[in-house]
Scaffold this motif. Structure first.
Motif, PDB file in Angstrom:
ATOM      1  N   SER A  15       0.832  -1.213   0.000  1.00 49.59           N
ATOM      2  CA  SER A  15       0.000   0.000   0.000  1.00 49.59           C
ATOM      3  C   SER A  15       0.864   1.260   0.000  1.00 49.59           C
ATOM      4  CB  SER A  15      -0.928  -0.003   1.214  1.00 49.59           C
ATOM      5  OG  SER A  15      -1.806  -1.120   1.187  1.00 49.59           O
ATOM      6  N   MET A  18       2.319   1.689  -3.441  1.00 50.10           N
ATOM      7  CA  MET A  18       1.295   2.209  -4.360  1.00 50.10           C
ATOM      8  C   MET A  18       1.138   3.721  -4.223  1.00 50.10           C
ATOM      9  SD  MET A  18      -1.686  -0.695  -4.186  1.00 50.10           S
ATOM     10  CE  MET A  18      -2.852   0.452  -4.929  1.00 50.10           C
ATOM     11  N   THR A 248       1.598   0.722 -10.460  1.00 49.95           N
ATOM     12  CA  THR A 248       0.459   0.863  -9.548  1.00 49.95           C
ATOM     13  C   THR A 248      -0.561  -0.245  -9.778  1.00 49.95           C
ATOM     14  OG1 THR A 248       0.770   3.268  -9.511  1.00 49.95           O
ATOM     15  CG2 THR A 248      -1.347   2.427  -8.748  1.00 49.95           C
ATOM     16  N   GLN A 252      -1.595  -3.124  -7.149  1.00 51.70           N
ATOM     17  CA  GLN A 252      -2.988  -3.321  -6.752  1.00 51.70           C
ATOM     18  C   GLN A 252      -3.403  -4.784  -6.921  1.00 51.70           C
ATOM     19  OE1 GLN A 252      -5.260  -0.849  -5.465  1.00 51.70           O
ATOM     20  NE2 GLN A 252      -6.201  -2.812  -4.941  1.00 51.70           N
ATOM     21  N   LYS A 255      -1.748  -6.758  -4.190  1.00 52.52           N
ATOM     22  CA  LYS A 255      -2.409  -6.486  -2.908  1.00 52.52           C
ATOM     23  C   LYS A 255      -3.732  -7.260  -2.809  1.00 52.52           C
ATOM     24  CE  LYS A 255      -4.403  -2.757  -0.149  1.00 52.52           C
ATOM     25  NZ  LYS A 255      -4.690  -1.304  -0.074  1.00 52.52           N
ATOM     26  N   ASN A 256      -4.487  -7.280  -3.908  1.00 52.51           N
ATOM     27  CA  ASN A 256      -5.767  -8.001  -3.910  1.00 52.51           C
ATOM     28  C   ASN A 256      -5.549  -9.495  -3.643  1.00 52.51           C
ATOM     29  OD1 ASN A 256      -7.081  -5.616  -4.482  1.00 52.51           O
ATOM     30  ND2 ASN A 256      -7.179  -5.998  -6.691  1.00 52.51           N
TER      31      ASN A 256
END
Length: 287
Positions: A15, A18, A248, A252, A255-256
């Motif tokens: 995070s 990002m 980015t 993401q 991260k998901n």
């Protein structure tokens, strides 16, 4: 298998990354507009300057050729490699270094020196190539006068016979997502003869043709180098904006995946705890 605390730490780290990549993308997008406007405004001026030189040269005495247009036997070549001082721009810098290595191979029979404009080019050639001068500082105060000082030194070296040919390698700005690597001959300047029949027009030159060419040609060479650097600056911001956008998106997606893995692991841990409690309660009941 990583425990829940480690997974939470990785999610937090991604995070934070990002946030950095998203901020860098926004900064490059803001700078790209200014750099794009600068190169778009300079290109017509550079092209018109070349056209003026061609028109004046076509009606001048062939014996009075400019010293910057004189072709001689090639023994020494100078390559001006234009990169950036910073990374995180995808293949922006590596494409210039790759093209430079190709030129080294194709011209291995000549003596070659490099004028790096940008720290990335300097770092790539300083150990195993002859560096003419390090011009990375032009980005500290990028304007026409700063670039002119560097170009004048190159022109003087060519005039004195230190180099027989000079080329500039840079990224030409096409759009925010596309940059084209260009290898452009800077010296001697090319003055192609027009073979098409033209209507002769009697111009009155003030001052004479020779003096006009002596002033226009150096200015054209300086403008050509300045245009290459502005093209490179616009390409750098476009490449960095694209690279940070992809970074980015990748962050993401990662991260998901980690969030899903964390939820599954947390659910499994809770289920195991419930099973242990139920098993313990049954054991006490049967005792």
């Amino acid at each position: 298998m990583a425990n829940l605390k480690e997974i939470r730490g990785r999610i937090t780290s991604i995070s934070s990354t990002m946030q950095i990549t998203r901020a860098m993308k926004m900064v490059s997008a803001a700078k790209l507009k200014k750099a794009q406007d600068a190169i778009v405004m300079l290109r017509p001026y550079s092209e018109k300057l070349q056209e003026l030189i061609q028109n004046v040269n076509s009606s001048s005495d062939p014996d009075q050729i400019s010293v910057y247009a004189q072709k001689r036997e090639v023994k020494r070549i100078l390559f001006i490699a234009v990169t950036s001082n910073r990374g995180l721009a995808g293949a922006f810098n590596s494409s210039i270094v790759k093209e430079l290595n190709v030129q080294f191979q194709n011209n291995s029979q000549y003596e070659i020196e490099v004028l790096p404009v940008g720290k990335k080019a300097f770092d790539a050639v300083r150990r195993n190539r002859t560096v003419y001068s390090n011009a990375s500082s032009v980005y500290d105060n990028l304007n026409f006068d700063t670039v002119s000082h560097v170009t004048e030194a190159v022109m003087t070296s060519f005039k004195e016979g230190k180099f027989d040919e000079v080329y500039v390698i840079y990224n030409k700005f096409v759009n925010a997502a596309t940059q084209e690597v260009i290898t452009e001959q800077l010296l001697p300047i090319s003055m192609p003869e027009n073979t098409e029949p033209q209507v002769e027009t009697d111009y009155i030159f003030e001052p004479n043709r020779t003096e006009i060419l002596d002033n226009l040609i150096p200015k054209s060479i300086k403008t050509q180098v300045f245009k290459a650097i502005l093209d490179s600056v616009a390409s750098e911001h476009g490449a960095r904006m694209t690279a940070m956008h992809k970074a980015t998106d990748n962050a993401q997606a990662l991260k998901n995946d980690l969030v899903i893995f964390y939820n599954k692991a947390r659910q499994a841990a809770i289920t195991n705890e419930i099973l242990e409690i139920v098993s313990g309660a049954e054991a006490l009941k049967n005792s």
